[in-house]
Write a protein that holds these residues in place. Structure first.
Motif, short mmCIF file in Angstrom:
data_model
loop_
_atom_site.label_atom_id
_atom_site.label_comp_id
_atom_site.label_asym_id
_atom_site.label_seq_id
_atom_site.Cartn_x
_atom_site.Cartn_y
_atom_site.Cartn_z
N ALA A 1 74.40 4.38 22.91
CA ALA A 1 73.08 3.80 23.86
C ALA A 1 72.56 4.68 24.70
CB ALA A 1 74.88 3.73 25.53
N GLY B 1 69.78 2.30 23.89
CA GLY B 1 70.73 1.64 24.55
C GLY B 1 71.86 0.40 24.51
N TYR C 1 69.52 2.85 28.70
CA TYR C 1 70.76 3.51 28.94
C TYR C 1 71.13 2.63 30.76
CZ TYR C 1 75.11 6.18 28.35
OH TYR C 1 75.87 6.34 27.88
N VAL D 1 75.21 8.71 32.54
CA VAL D 1 74.15 7.91 31.99
C VAL D 1 72.66 8.96 32.21
CG1 VAL D 1 72.87 6.15 32.56
CG2 VAL D 1 74.74 5.92 32.98
#
Lengths: 470, 420
Positions: B255, B259, B329, B380
């Motif tokens: 990710a 993503g 992300y 993130v």
């Protein structure tokens, strides 16, 4: 009718309208050994004692006014406190003073009286009418020995005669394990109770508050129809019946404020002094607990000898005799006496026995606030046979939020206790030490996973606060 | 019968003065087998049946399904890399189970021997009973380690965490930060190669990518293989090649690169939910973690307030990221954050540690919410740390007393404003 979920203090509604405070938090400990609701009057107790340590806040050495061998009347002064020489402590029954038992440093523990067959009461020159001034009433109460019936919050001390109480609080029901039914206690003595309330309302600048049982059981008319007082209903589990919890929800004690509390039987003693002109220390006492063959209510007097009180009840071997309830009462022997403010004796088996994997897979049901036991997961009418086993060893504070679950007050007990342990006076005061006494935190101590001695820590904190003059 | 057993044990009791360490160990095992015969003195006369041993053991029981799944998934990931038995977890059950046990048992044993050794030593020095805190720490540590963690590093990290994190502060109940997470963060910063990157989450491969091979030890080849052969079952085959296109990357790593689309190239949402993904040993199976969490909530052992508020905090931050949408992300739908990485495990077993969490009920709401927010920011926004919960919880552990301070102060102010 108004009802509210109240964890924070609530105000009381205007006159006439009865408020019901619903308390969500708390825990009822159901134990075997409840007394059937019938009072036995025939029990004969010969020895009674006036116990100086029962009154908190006395100077260490009270001044004796009598000698061993002397005959005293019920209501006759036995000693006084050197700090307040006008407050007299009087005999609960008439008879011969047979012993003065002393403890450490010769401090007086017990004045033992061998009671007469029929009690002779001291007479009074003049009993003031209720229209007398407060000073006149105060003087009579101090001289007649009724003053020690009043206990002052904060800290449950003997009431200070130089301070007029802000309010007076009386709880008319007891939610402690196996506690006596006060409706039974008051029956037949309703007039004296009402008279006591009338006297009390003259002693305060504020109000007299009566905490009523709103859990749905029948309430004696002596309580529900009481005149001249504010009535507040409380609905909830133990400790909803504790006067400290009730004060917190009616009108909390702020620093520097003083209020009085009385038990129902103390109000009756006060009332009969004015009604009948005699100091009548009759007490109806519930003899309870699973280590008694026949639990019962008995009629006796304050300070009765426990061995004589229990002689017909069949006390099992290896059991503990407690003056008071199992959460906040005091450990006693058969040679000792009922504490003056107690109306209950609990006798439960000692738990001085090992249990294999008892912490993991207990072999018997045991009361618990946690939902990890079978009876906690399915809480349907279990009644337990509790012993005095500690059920584990003392540990550091680990679990949080546990005390709050059983204390229906806006107080952080764990932080208060930690502040006491670290001597942080300012925080102790801020977190509300003046709102609690030992009995209010007793259930927290019961529930404590770490087996910490909460009541002992609290009393150390209270002693510290008194020393600091706060 | 019971009296005889007890008197037998009592005769074996070592002298407390002469050999304190032995006595401490004896006492720990004796009180484990028999609840002591101590009775109440001052204060309450009856005590709740609950004690710290029972509290701790409930938490350990709540983790057992994670252990079961962790064991099987170590094997599953290993064989999935080789292209074997990769459809169902129960395919090649005996191989996966024993492969997992051979990886997990040494970790479990080292964690307990080292951790309890330190604990017993300090208990004997301080002359008090062994406290039960390490029961949970010792059960948690294997679950948050990669399956291939070198045992000496593990031992080192536990010694560090228990001594510096706990005993230096006074033992169980006094520590500021979570001991299990402290052990992990020690490995993370001292030996980053063993606990980050794409190589470490699948055990027993020379390289977790094309060109890698299965690499077994003597216990697989010499002990287990002959047994399996005698039953006519499949065996471990030394040198089996990793399949083409395989990568040991976790969803987190994927990710961070590309993503949700990159995650979906390797895993399905179902695999991520059920736990057929590489990761730390105990963190992968979401249903089993949820069962454990519900058990802790149901018994009242762990704070539901922290769990709920941590979810709310994470969702709150995820929605902000969704709206912001700066990179791929951030655009991952908020609900997928539950099944990626170790969010649920951290929520159920790490954030709820009562000693290091906020201790007031209102404080717990704030504490959990902030962990959710900060953990997702780290996850993130910070490319250097693939997962955020460890760091977020440790950070909030340090701030928990401050949160409590403000909650208590508001209670104090309410009371003191009535005083002139």
């Amino acid at each position: 009718m108004e009802s509210r979920i109240a964890e924070a203090p609530t105000a009381v509604s205007p006159e006439g309208e009865q408020v019901i405070v619903k308390l969500r938090r708390g825990f009822d400990v159901h134990l075997h050994g409840e007394a059937p609701k019938k009072v036995h009057s025939e029990v004969s107790v010969n020895r009674f004692a006036l116990q100086a340590p029962n009154y908190l806040g006395l100077a260490p050495m009270p001044k004796l006014m009598v000698e061993v061998g002397q005959h005293v009347l019920a209501g006759e002064a036995l000693f006084f406190d050197k700090n307040r020489p006008d407050v007299l402590f009087v005999a609960p029954v008439s008879g011969e003073l047979i012993a003065i038992n002393r403890g450490e440093r010769r401090a007086i523990q017990e004045l033992v009286i061998l009671a007469d067959k029929t009690i002779q009461y001291r007479t009074y020159d003049k009993i003031p009418s209720l229209d007398s001034s407060r000073e006149e009433l105060f003087a009579f109460l101090k001289e007649s020995g009724a003053w020690p019936l009043f206990r002052q919050r904060p800290y449950n001390l003997l009431a200070d005669p130089d301070v007029v109480p802000r309010d007076i609080f009386i709880s008319t029901f007891d939610t402690a394990p196996l506690a006596p039914d006060l409706n039974l206690v008051v029956s037949g003595r309703e007039a004296a109770f009402q008279k006591g309330l009338d006297v009390l309302s003259k002693l305060t600048t504020g109000k007299v508050y009566l905490g009523l049982d709103a859990r749905g059981t029948a309430v004696s008319s002596a309580f529900s129809q009481a005149r001249g007082v504010q009535k507040v209903g409380f609905k909830g589990k133990h400790p909803a019946g504790n006067v400290g919890v009730q004060i917190h929800h009616i009108r909390p004690i702020r620093p520097k404020e003083k209020v009085w509390t009385l038990g129902v039987q103390e109000v009756i003693t006060l009332g009969s002094l004015f009604l009948e002109g005699k100091y009548d220390a009759t007490r109806i006492v519930a003899l309870t607990g699973s280590a008694l063959a026949t639990p019962a209510y008995v009629r006796t007097h304050a300070g009765a000898n426990l061995g004589e009180l229990l002689k017909n009840q069949g006390v099992a071997e290896n059991s503990r005799i407690i003056s008071g309830d199992v959460l906040s009462g005091k450990n006693k022997t058969t040679e000792q006496f009922l504490n003056v403010y107690d109306d209950q004796v609990s006798v439960i088996p000692e738990g001085n026995d090992y249990e294999m994997f008892g912490w993991l897979a207990p072999m018997s049901a045991r009361p618990s606030t946690s939902r990890t036991f079978f009876s906690g997961i399915f809480p349907f009418g279990w009644i337990y046979n509790a012993t005095t086993n500690t059920r584990g060893e003392k540990r550091a504070f680990v679990v949080t939020g546990q005390y709050e679950e059983v204390l229906p007050m806006d107080i952080f007990p764990q932080h208060l206790l930690k502040a006491i342990i670290t001597n942080d006076i300012e925080k102790i005061e801020g977190l509300g030490i003046h709102e609690v006494v030992e009995e209010d935190l007793a259930l927290c101590e019961f529930a404590c996973t770490s087996k910490q001695p909460l009541q002992k820590i609290l009393r150390e904190g209270i002693d510290m606060m008194i020393k600091e003059g706060l | 019968m019971k009296e005889k057993i007890i008197s037998l044990f009592k005769r074996m009791e070592p002298d407390k003065e002469k050999s304190p360490l032995l006595h401490t160990a004896y006492d720990a095992f004796f009180t484990f087998a028999f609840t002591p015969n101590t009775v109440t003195k001052d204060g309450v006369h009856i005590r709740d049946g609950m004690d710290l041993k029972r509290t701790m053991v409930i938490v350990v029981i709540a983790m057992q399904l994670c252990y079961l799944w962790g064991t099987l998934n170590i094997g599953h990931q290993h064989f999935a890399a080789l292209g074997l038995y990769q459809n169902l977890i129960l395919e090649g059950f005996h191989l996966k189970l024993f492969y997992g046990l051979v990886q997990l048992l040494p970790i479990w044993i080292v964690a307990h021997v080292v951790g309890l050794g330190v604990e017993f030593y300090f208990a004997a020095r301080k002359k008090h009973a062994v406290e039960e805190g390490f029961l949970v720490t010792g059960a948690l540590i294997p679950l948050i380690m990669p399956p291939d963690v070198p045992l000496w590093i593990l031992a080192f990290s536990i010694v560090f965490a228990v001594i510096i994190g706990k005993e230096a502060f006074g033992g169980t109940g006094m520590n500021v930060v979570n001991i299990a997470l402290l052990a992990r963060v020690f490995v993370f910063f001292a030996y980053p190669a063993t606990i980050s990157g794409d190589e470490v989450w699948v055990a027993g491969l020379t390289k977790a990518g094309p060109g890698g091979m299965a690499d077994y030890g003597w216990i697989h080849l010499q002990v287990l293989n002959p047994i399996f052969e005698s039953f006519g079952w499949d065996t471990f085959s030394q040198g089996a090649a990793v399949i083409d296109g395989y990568s040991g990357a976790t969803p987190m790593a994927l990710a961070a690169k590309g993503g949700w689309a990159a995650v979906m190239e390797h895993y399905t949402p179902g695999q991520m939910f059920w736990g057929l993904i590489p990761g730390s040993i105990g963190e992968t199976s979401k249903p089993f973690i949820i069962i454990g969490a519900l058990m802790l909530i149901g018994t009242g052992i762990a704070s539901w307030r922290i769990m709920v508020s941590m979810c709310l905090g994470m969702v709150f931050m995820a929605l902000i990221f969704n709206m912001w949408g700066y990179n791929a992300y951030m655009e991952i739908p908020w609900y997928y954050h539950f099944s990626m990485g170790s969010f649920l495990f951290a929520m159920a077993f790490m954030a709820t540690d009562p000693v290091t969490a906020a201790s007031t009920n209102r404080g717990k709401w704030i504490y959990g919410f902030l962990i959710g927010v900060i953990g997702l920011i780290v996850r993130v926004m910070n490319p250097a740390y693939p997962e955020g919960w460890m760091l977020a919880i440790l950070l909030l552990n340090v701030f928990a007393p401050l949160i409590d301070h403000f909650v208590l102060q508001s209670n104090i102010n309410k009371r003191m404003k009535h005083v002139q």
